[in-house]
Design an enzyme around this catalytic site. Sequence first.
Site, short mmCIF file in Angstrom:
data_model
loop_
_atom_site.label_atom_id
_atom_site.label_comp_id
_atom_site.label_asym_id
_atom_site.label_seq_id
_atom_site.Cartn_x
_atom_site.Cartn_y
_atom_site.Cartn_z
CE LYS A 20 -1.84 3.03 2.02
NZ LYS A 20 -1.69 4.45 1.62
N GLY A 44 6.87 5.32 8.37
CA GLY A 44 6.01 6.50 8.41
C GLY A 44 6.10 7.18 9.76
CB SER A 45 3.82 9.61 11.34
OG SER A 45 2.61 8.91 11.30
N GLY A 76 2.48 4.56 13.19
CA GLY A 76 3.22 3.37 13.62
C GLY A 76 2.56 2.70 14.82
CD GLU A 122 12.74 4.24 8.89
OE1 GLU A 122 12.62 5.16 9.74
OE2 GLU A 122 12.83 4.43 7.69
CB CYS A 158 13.35 8.06 8.05
SG CYS A 158 14.24 7.11 6.83
O1 TXE Z 1 2.64 9.89 7.69
P1 TXE Z 1 1.77 8.58 7.89
P2 TXE Z 1 2.30 11.28 6.96
C1 TXE Z 1 6.63 11.55 9.57
C2 TXE Z 1 7.05 12.98 9.33
C3 TXE Z 1 5.81 13.60 8.73
C4 TXE Z 1 4.72 12.87 9.49
C5 TXE Z 1 3.36 12.82 8.80
O2 TXE Z 1 7.37 13.58 10.56
O3 TXE Z 1 5.74 14.99 8.97
O4 TXE Z 1 5.22 11.56 9.60
O5 TXE Z 1 3.46 12.23 7.51
C6 TXE Z 1 -0.26 5.17 5.66
N1 TXE Z 1 -3.24 2.45 8.88
N2 TXE Z 1 7.05 10.67 8.50
O6 TXE Z 1 0.99 11.79 7.41
O7 TXE Z 1 0.38 8.90 8.25
C7 TXE Z 1 -0.28 6.30 4.67
O8 TXE Z 1 -1.31 6.10 3.72
C8 TXE Z 1 -2.33 2.03 7.97
C9 TXE Z 1 8.32 9.99 8.71
O9 TXE Z 1 2.47 11.09 5.50
O10 TXE Z 1 2.53 7.75 8.83
C10 TXE Z 1 1.12 6.20 4.09
O11 TXE Z 1 1.16 5.16 3.13
N3 TXE Z 1 -1.62 2.87 7.19
C11 TXE Z 1 8.54 8.92 7.72
C12 TXE Z 1 1.95 5.81 5.31
O12 TXE Z 1 1.04 5.26 6.24
C13 TXE Z 1 -1.83 4.19 7.34
C14 TXE Z 1 7.99 9.06 6.37
C15 TXE Z 1 2.68 6.98 5.97
O13 TXE Z 1 1.75 7.92 6.43
C16 TXE Z 1 -2.74 4.69 8.29
C17 TXE Z 1 6.73 9.76 6.32
C18 TXE Z 1 -3.47 3.76 9.08
N4 TXE Z 1 -4.36 4.14 10.01
C19 TXE Z 1 6.33 10.56 7.36
N5 TXE Z 1 -2.71 6.04 8.24
C20 TXE Z 1 9.85 8.23 7.76
N6 TXE Z 1 10.07 7.40 8.79
O14 TXE Z 1 10.66 8.35 6.85
C21 TXE Z 1 -1.81 6.38 7.29
N7 TXE Z 1 -1.27 5.26 6.74
#
Ligand code: TXE
Length: 481
Positions: free
Chosen positions: A177, A230-231, A235, A252, A286
């Site tokens: 996804k 992701g966030s 997470g 991560e 990240c």
């Molecule tokens: O992240 P999300 P966002 C951090 C960074 C950024 C903040 C927000 O600080 O400002 O996160 O970014 C999927 N169940 N990082 O809102 O929400 C979503 O569709 C399952 C750090 O973009 O974590 C996407 O595919 N999946 C980071 C993915 O999660 C869900 C990189 C990331 O989105 C979901 C990105 C749910 N309930 C952001 N909700 C890094 N570690 O590099 C969302 N997603």
Amino acid sequence: MTPWFDPTQVFIGGRWQPCAGGTTLPLENPSTGEEIGRIARGDHRDIDAAVQAAEAALQGEWGALTAAERGRLLLHLGQLVSEHFDALAEMEATDVGKPLQQAKNDVIALARYCEFYGGAADKVMGETIPFQNGFTVYTLREPHGVTGHIVPWNYPMQIIGRSIGAALAMGNACVLKPAEEACLTALAFADLARQAGFPPGALNVVPGLGDEAGAALTAHPGVRHLSFTGSVGTGRKVQAAAAENLVPVTLELGGKSPQLVFKDADVDKALPFLVNAGIQNAGQTCSASSRILVQRDRMDEVTERMAEAYRALRVGPAMADLNVGPLISARQKDIVESYLSLADPSEVIARGEVLDNAPKGGHYVAPTLISGLDPDHRLAQEEIFGPVQVLLPFEDEEDAVRIANGTAYGLVASVWSSDGGRQMRLAKRLRAGQVFLNNYGAAGGVELPFGGVGHSGHGREKGFEALYGFSALKTVAAHHG
Ligand code: TXE
């Protein structure tokens, strides 16, 4: 930039098809703010179909392949990635907003992940274990089954390479996804896997919203392993969903990674790393280094030299290939600007320049170097995910460790010093999943295990370690006495 596939479709069971709901989401070019296309709004029905297709693949052609055959498919896929170098680089640059050269580096990394994991597929071995007389005991590394992969928008190709590459090498069947903000290269990768000859269902890609398709994937009882980048907030949700189904999960989640510059450091060598690690991909990395800790003796010098480098940074559209591109979205720009508003103007040491002719609808933020904050200040504690770095002075090694380890995160750290003893001491004491001595990032380090501690997550990706994570160990004890 017109993709050679139809991005409004989902890729399930080796076939492109409309998503169950038949609706689409807009895809924006962050450099201009304009809509550049539409992607499928996959939901729980598509995820369910994808998990079923993956299960069928494991029972069928995909599950019957030898490790060497899986490896050969990955090597072929890596070749196809390289053959589509320009198209993939342009796609990623346009979709994510990253300067073209940085997108090219990501294509190289994706091809390298396919090559590394293709070559490794038939080299993961078990052990024989000395045991009681009359027994022969050995271990097998088996695929988990269907693996779920949720990736973000900042480095789609690199994160897909390290996660899907390792999972396929071990014989899992994957459901991916990608992020709703940027997913063209994920779809391109699916089509290249089809062209490479991966059996139907080995890799399935369902774009959609996080709380629809993403949440459905994490909750699906057919998924045997979850991998998420992701966030921290999302997470937590992913780990909670994994707990519900009792499946292993790799998280991560980013960081607040420090570089420590000691008075005996080679600052000439360090300088480009100090700056680039903060502004690469507009700081949306990240493992970005958002804190620069400098021993007091050299604070003025490092501050001045970094300020000079910052004043030379140019910001503009991805295809102009400058130092820094736009942020991914208006939302991300708002987040970064609200962080910047926490700094007093006197604490802003230097800023880069957004070009006058950068499109007005693009999400541009001038890189900003900040100093004079307490290490506990929110700007020095929280992940900003924008081109912002904070300079913090320290007195001695003890002080440096205290400040470096003083956040909730622990992804990456680096030490700049010519003292070998200090390098070794700090490599042990720094709270991080990766420590770099007199460098930062090791140019991506496909071969090097990667992951964090604390709020940076857990589990390891990249290198051989990922192959262990994407497999389950079985112990076989044969009695023949
Ligand atoms: O992240 P999300 P966002 C951090 C960074 C950024 C903040 C927000 O600080 O400002 O996160 O970014 C999927 N169940 N990082 O809102 O929400 C979503 O569709 C399952 C750090 O973009 O974590 C996407 O595919 N999946 C980071 C993915 O999660 C869900 C990189 C990331 O989105 C979901 C990105 C749910 N309930 C952001 N909700 C890094 N570690 O590099 C969302 N997603």
